[in-house]
Write an enzyme that holds these catalytic residues in place. Structure first.
Site, mmCIF file in Angstrom:
data_model
loop_
_atom_site.group_PDB
_atom_site.id
_atom_site.type_symbol
_atom_site.label_atom_id
_atom_site.label_comp_id
_atom_site.label_asym_id
_atom_site.label_seq_id
_atom_site.Cartn_x
_atom_site.Cartn_y
_atom_site.Cartn_z
ATOM 1 N N CYS A 1 0.776 -1.251 0.000
ATOM 2 C CA CYS A 1 0.000 0.000 0.000
ATOM 3 C C CYS A 1 0.802 1.294 0.000
ATOM 4 C CB CYS A 1 -0.909 0.093 1.224
ATOM 5 S SG CYS A 1 -1.490 -1.470 1.894
ATOM 6 N N LYS B 1 3.285 1.789 -2.982
ATOM 7 C CA LYS B 1 2.408 1.761 -4.162
ATOM 8 C C LYS B 1 1.703 3.085 -4.342
ATOM 9 C CE LYS B 1 -1.739 0.709 -3.454
ATOM 10 N NZ LYS B 1 -2.460 -0.523 -3.687
ATOM 11 N N TYR C 1 -4.932 -6.603 -9.141
ATOM 12 C CA TYR C 1 -4.812 -5.159 -8.915
ATOM 13 C C TYR C 1 -3.336 -4.785 -8.772
ATOM 14 C CZ TYR C 1 -4.208 -5.862 -3.855
ATOM 15 O OH TYR C 1 -3.751 -6.238 -2.624
ATOM 16 N N GLU D 1 -2.063 -1.820 -10.964
ATOM 17 C CA GLU D 1 -1.579 -0.627 -10.271
ATOM 18 C C GLU D 1 -0.118 -0.354 -10.655
ATOM 19 O OE1 GLU D 1 -4.346 -0.523 -6.195
ATOM 20 O OE2 GLU D 1 -2.371 -1.480 -6.145
ATOM 21 N N HIS E 1 -21.189 20.627 -3.809
ATOM 22 C CA HIS E 1 -20.916 21.081 -5.160
ATOM 23 C C HIS E 1 -19.753 22.056 -5.189
ATOM 24 C CE1 HIS E 1 -22.072 21.842 -9.275
ATOM 25 N NE2 HIS E 1 -22.171 23.128 -9.062
#
Lengths: 501, 494
Positions: free
Chosen positions: B62, B65, B199, B203, B468
């Site tokens: 993690c 990466k 993944y 990745e 928003h």
């Protein structure tokens, strides 16, 4: 005296009367006229049209004192959320450029920023949005008139276009969605020399050394991105930052800005603005007075941006002619829980409403639901509870629910538990950025199962993080449920799993 | 008998494996007053790479990466910047060495941080390779070969996993590297072939492409097996249109080192049977991971594993076939291979062992994010799983393509920015799964995972006002169903 159009309409009505009697509605031109083509107005109008009604939207932008005007779409699209976020993004990219060197990207110089390139790109995008709204209205058969609308008598408005030509229209129901415009100080030189958010996003020249007057989110967001693109920025604040927001968070927002080169002049108000030199930009001298004593100060700036608040566009639209009550002091329109004014066929949505949040998504939601209740037999009312929002300052602040002060006021301190933590986004580590700055806190009501009643996060992508939390709060999020949910690693959002008291 | 035993054990709790799960468990137990030891040992990769305390996530997962992913994203931002007025040169080169050093330094600081934390909580730490002698005793061997015996009342196995090497491809072991090595390379990997569709493969291929390296992904069949397949296709579609090359339906047969140091890879196209060849600087195997259980001598303790996967069989309490021996994290059978689940499982286990709580770990609705160039965040069921479980007539899928505001001025392609929410069709339409493809997917998904934990329905999501302008608000604005057949494209502000 009746305007020509009204006389004309009468004969049109007589000739068309039989046809109209055969239709569902009565002798009005439209089922619904919406005054104001912004977030709330357009949402309402389009929804009503989808439900089969005959709808008209009137939109007209009175040029600012500096002469700025814009197209269909209202504040958000033209001089609010959209250009603001894009300029904020430009500033964030500046930060990214300097971070990128730490991640191995190689370029030597300090990158310079070109205002005109940015503004042109942003205005082009806004132009495409204006256009897409016009197309959308056309596709839904909503009549759109670029005219200033005001009531002349019950069920009738007068629309005046840019050339001064007047036409009258009648409708069974009306929605006022005229929004607001920036307030001026009322001091010497303000309208002549100062600009506001109405002007900033399309300013054809770089504003240069800027004084931002005000402590609203508009003031801080603008100050933030102007500094982020390399300008010398000072913020003049009368008293507190982000009034109405959680003050601990507000101070942290301000403190981050200060650490990153934005100057703050606290407890001062301007009393005079003088032009020293003409130009694009020119040079302005500002004289300010302390709010605490006799002290005065002077400063010279290229641009003075006023962001001290906004006033509702309700005083010159003929409301008195039909008896719609407004709050005389604030100009806002009080409505009931179905957005109805004191005059039964007149409704209001958006920033003009008294006691409601001035946010685009709120206006859109209210406008859509209003149309569905009026014309679609729906009963759903707009839910104004736990509306999330985000302040797009250099360090973004997202929140949903109560501030700590408000929570204490409503629930009393001993009934609350506040969980909080500082955090260091992983991306900031290698970039060498502050490690005790990003911060999150959750306020829980002990006596309602530790229900989360306030969520506050200060950090990158605060808006993206906060949105989902708002859904969870809508579903009755408690501390236990928060603890039970697994975090996504590595993100800022998962930081909620790491609190201490 | 039990009290006699516990008096003679060295520790109340021995944790084998100092990764996400192991450290969380150890620290929690120590905090609750137990006498705890952690043993951690990193067998060097075939390439010779080794690392410090913290496990896969911190050292070869993690953390590095996401940092390299960030480096690649910053490359995109450099390309965006001129649109927003910044005067930046057209082509900006990337220095792998500088990035690697910065990433590796950060990881080392985390290793250090973990050691300090253990010290602060009075957890004894041994850098030894452990194996069972019997069900209460473990033998640990240092790098130098010195042996120690440790006994404990409770033992937690948290040894994680390591990348799998292909067994039947000539040259795979000698010439290829894995995720164990890529984050520790001092020099740029250059032109890289990534083999795999996990993944990890996507990745890595993603950030390598983003750092301007010539990158190819070779996949035997489908990408991201186990994930929603529509979303997985969009992920790879995005990568393909942004510079990553794909060789689909192919498997490598041979890797040969050429005189100039480059690697020649031969592969077979499974559909046509045709063989092809290519030259690369680096071959990265990302074809799955194997649990670190085979050298533990589990049979000496009587701990059972799944004979196919070699993962340790556990119950809802994380207990193995031996009541006082537990397993958490990637080494345990049937658990998501994620740091946050291991961490939480470790913590809860410690609390249960110390009598502080009886809460069990809930492995349902665990959110995750794939940090590919266009990120994919998800929580709950994939569309396929929902349909399989409830039947197509009982599932409603709301979906939308959207354009992040920041992409407009940057003139970036948003064709794969897509959201779908899988719900039960019956009112109030309980949300079964949410899938978000777009920037900052992890940040977006986290809060919605909370909502799903609270039992959110489609109705409740719709009643939540949006923020928003963000990408996340698009989730709260989903209106169009797949069933309607209408065009799911968002326009404008409302």
């Amino acid at each position: 005296a009746k305007c020509l159009c009204c006389i004309g309409n009468l004969s049109a009505h007589q000739s068309g009367l039989l046809q109209k009697l055969l239709q569902k509605e009565s002798a009005y031109d439209y089922d619904l006229i919406v005054i104001g083509g912004g977030s709330g107005g357009l949402a309402c109008a389009q929804e009503a049209a989808i439900l089969g009604k005959k709808v008209m939207v009137l939109d007209f932008v009175v040029p600012s004192p500096q002469g700025t005007s814009w197209g269909l779409g209202g504040t958000c699209v033209n001089v609010g959320c959209v250009p603001k976020k894009l300029m904020h993004q430009a500033a964030l990219l500046g930060q990214a450029l300097s971070d990128s060197r730490k991640f191995g990207w190689e370029y030597n110089q300090q990158a310079k920023h070109n205002w005109e390139t940015m503004t042109e790109a942003i205005q082009n995008h806004i132009g495409s949005l204006n256009w897409s709204y016009r197309v959308s209205l056309r596709e839904k058969a909503v009549a759109y008139v670029n005219s200033y609308g005001e009531f002349v008598e019950h069920h009738k408005i007068k629309a005046t276009n840019r050339k001064g030509q007047e036409t009258c229209y009648t409708a069974a129901k009306f929605v006022i969605a005229t929004g607001e415009r920036p307030r001026y100080l009322g001091i010497q030189g303000d309208k002549e020399y100062c600009i506001t958010s109405d002007d900033l996003f399309s300013l054809p020249y770089c504003p240069g050394k800027t004084l931002v007057v005000g402590a609203s989110y508009v003031a801080l967001e603008c100050a933030g991105f102007l500094a982020g693109i390399g300008l010398d920025v000072t913020v003049m604040v009368r008293s507190v930052l982000l009034r109405g927001f959680d003050q601990e968070m507000a101070e942290k927002v301000g403190s981050y800005m200060e650490q990153h080169g934005i100057k703050f002049l606290r407890k001062f108000i301007p009393v005079m603005v003088q032009q020293l030199e003409k130009g694009l930009p020119g040079k302005l001298k500002v004289v300010a007075k302390s709010t605490e004593g006799p002290e005065t100060m002077e400063g010279v700036y290229n641009t003075v941006l006023l962001a001290i608040g906004r006033d509702s566009c309700t005083r010159k639209i003929g409301l008195e002619k039909i008896g719609v009550k407004i709050n005389e002091k604030t100009g806002k329109i009080p409505v009931n829980d179905v957005e109805q004014t004191n005059v039964p066929y007149v409704y209001a949505v958006g920033d003009v409403l008294e006691g409601k949040l001035e946010l685009t998504p709120v206006a859109i939601q209210a406008g859509k639901l209003l149309a569905r209740r009026l014309f679609g037999d729906h009963l759903e009312k707009c839910d104004y509870i736990n509306v999330p929002t985000t302040v797009f300052t250099p360090l973004e602040y997202g929140c949903c629910g109560l501030s700590e002060e408000k929570a204490i006021e409503v629930y009393k301190k001993e009934n609350l538990e506040v969980y909080h933590t500082f955090f260091w986004p992983l991306e900031w580590t290698v970039a060498g950025r502050d490690n005790n700055t990003c911060y999150a806190k959750i306020i829980c009501n002990k006596f309602n199962n530790n229900r989360v009643i306030g969520f506050h996060i200060l950090g990158p992508n605060a808006g993206e993080v906060t949105q989902g939390f708002a859904v969870a709060m809508k579903c009755g999020l408690t501390k236990q449920l928060l603890d039970d949910t697994i975090g996504i690693h590595p993100t800022c959002g998962e930081v909620q799993k790491r609190e201490v008291f | 008998v039990e009290s006699a035993h516990s008096g003679r054990q060295d520790y109340d709790l021995l944790v084998i494996g100092g990764g996400s799960g192991g450290l969380a468990c150890a620290k929690e137990a120590a905090q609750l007053g137990k006498k705890v030891a952690v043993v951690d040992y990193v067998e060097p990769s075939p390439r010779g790479t080794r690392w410090g305390l913290g496990g896969t996530c911190v050292n070869v997962g993690c953390i590095p990466k996401k940092l390299m992913h960030q480096a690649a994203l910053l490359g995109d931002r450099i390309r965006d910047a001129p649109h927003y007025g910044w005067e930046v040169p057209q082509q900006v080169p990337h220095d792998w060495r500088k990035m690697a050093e910065a990433v590796q330094n950060h990881v080392k600081s985390l290793n250090w941080g973990h050691r300090v934390q253990l010290q602060d909580r009075k957890v004894k730490y041994f850098n030894i390779k452990a194996s069972f002698v019997n069900e209460h005793v473990v033998c640990g061997v240092t790098k130098g070969g010195k042996e120690t015996l440790l006994s404990a009342e409770h033992i937690v196995i948290a040894t994680g996993g390591r990348p799998r090497y292909p067994t039947n491809i000539e040259g795979a072991l000698e010439h290829g590297i894995t995720s164990d090595d890529i984050f520790w390379l001092k020099e740029s990997p250059g032109k890289t072939l990534v083999v795999g569709a996990s993944y990890v493969a996507l990745e890595c291929a993603g950030f390598l492409t983003g750092l301007s390296l010539d990158t190819t992904v070779m996949m035997r069949s489908i990408p991201l097996r186990g994930f929603d397949q529509q979303m997985s296709s969009l992920v790879t579609e995005h990568m393909a249109s942004h510079g990553t090359q794909f060789l689909r339906g192919c498997t490598p047969s041979r890797v040969k080192k050429l005189p100039d140091g480059q690697l020649q890879v031969t592969w077979k196209d499974l559909a046509s049977g045709r063989e092809d060849m290519g030259t690369f600087d680096t071959v990265l195997w990302a074809i799955g991971r194997v649990p670190e259980t085979r050298s533990l001598n589990l049979e000496k303790a009587g701990v059972n594993t799944n004979p196919n996967t070699h993962k340790i069989l556990v119950d809802a309490q994380e207990a193995t076939s031996v009541p006082h021996i537990y397993a958490i994290g990637d080494a345990a059978e049937g658990r998501p291979e994620l740091t946050p689940t291991a961490t939480m499982a470790g913590r809860l286990l410690a609390q249960r062992l110390c009598g502080q709580s009886s809460d069990l770990m809930d492995y349902d609705n665990v959110p995750t994010t794939v940090f590919t160039p266009l990120e994919y965040g998800c929580v709950g069921l994939s569309e396929e799983e929902a349909v399989a479980r409830h039947g197509e007539e009982h599932v409603e899928v709301y979906h939308a393509f959207y354009k992040p505001l920041e992409f407009t001025v940057a003139e970036r392609d948003s064709s794969q920015c897509y959201i779908k929410m899988v719900c039960l069709r019956e009112p109030p339409q309980l949300v079964l799964g949410l899938h978000f493809l777009g920037p900052n997917a992890g940040e977006v998904t986290q809060g919605f995972a909370l909502g799903i934990k609270c039992g959110a329905s489609y109705t409740q999501v719709m009643r939540t006002v949006g923020i928003h302008p963000t990408c996340a608000e698009e989730v709260a604005k989903l209106r169009i169903t797949k069933r309607s057949g209408l065009e799911p494209t968002v326009t404008g502000c409302g």
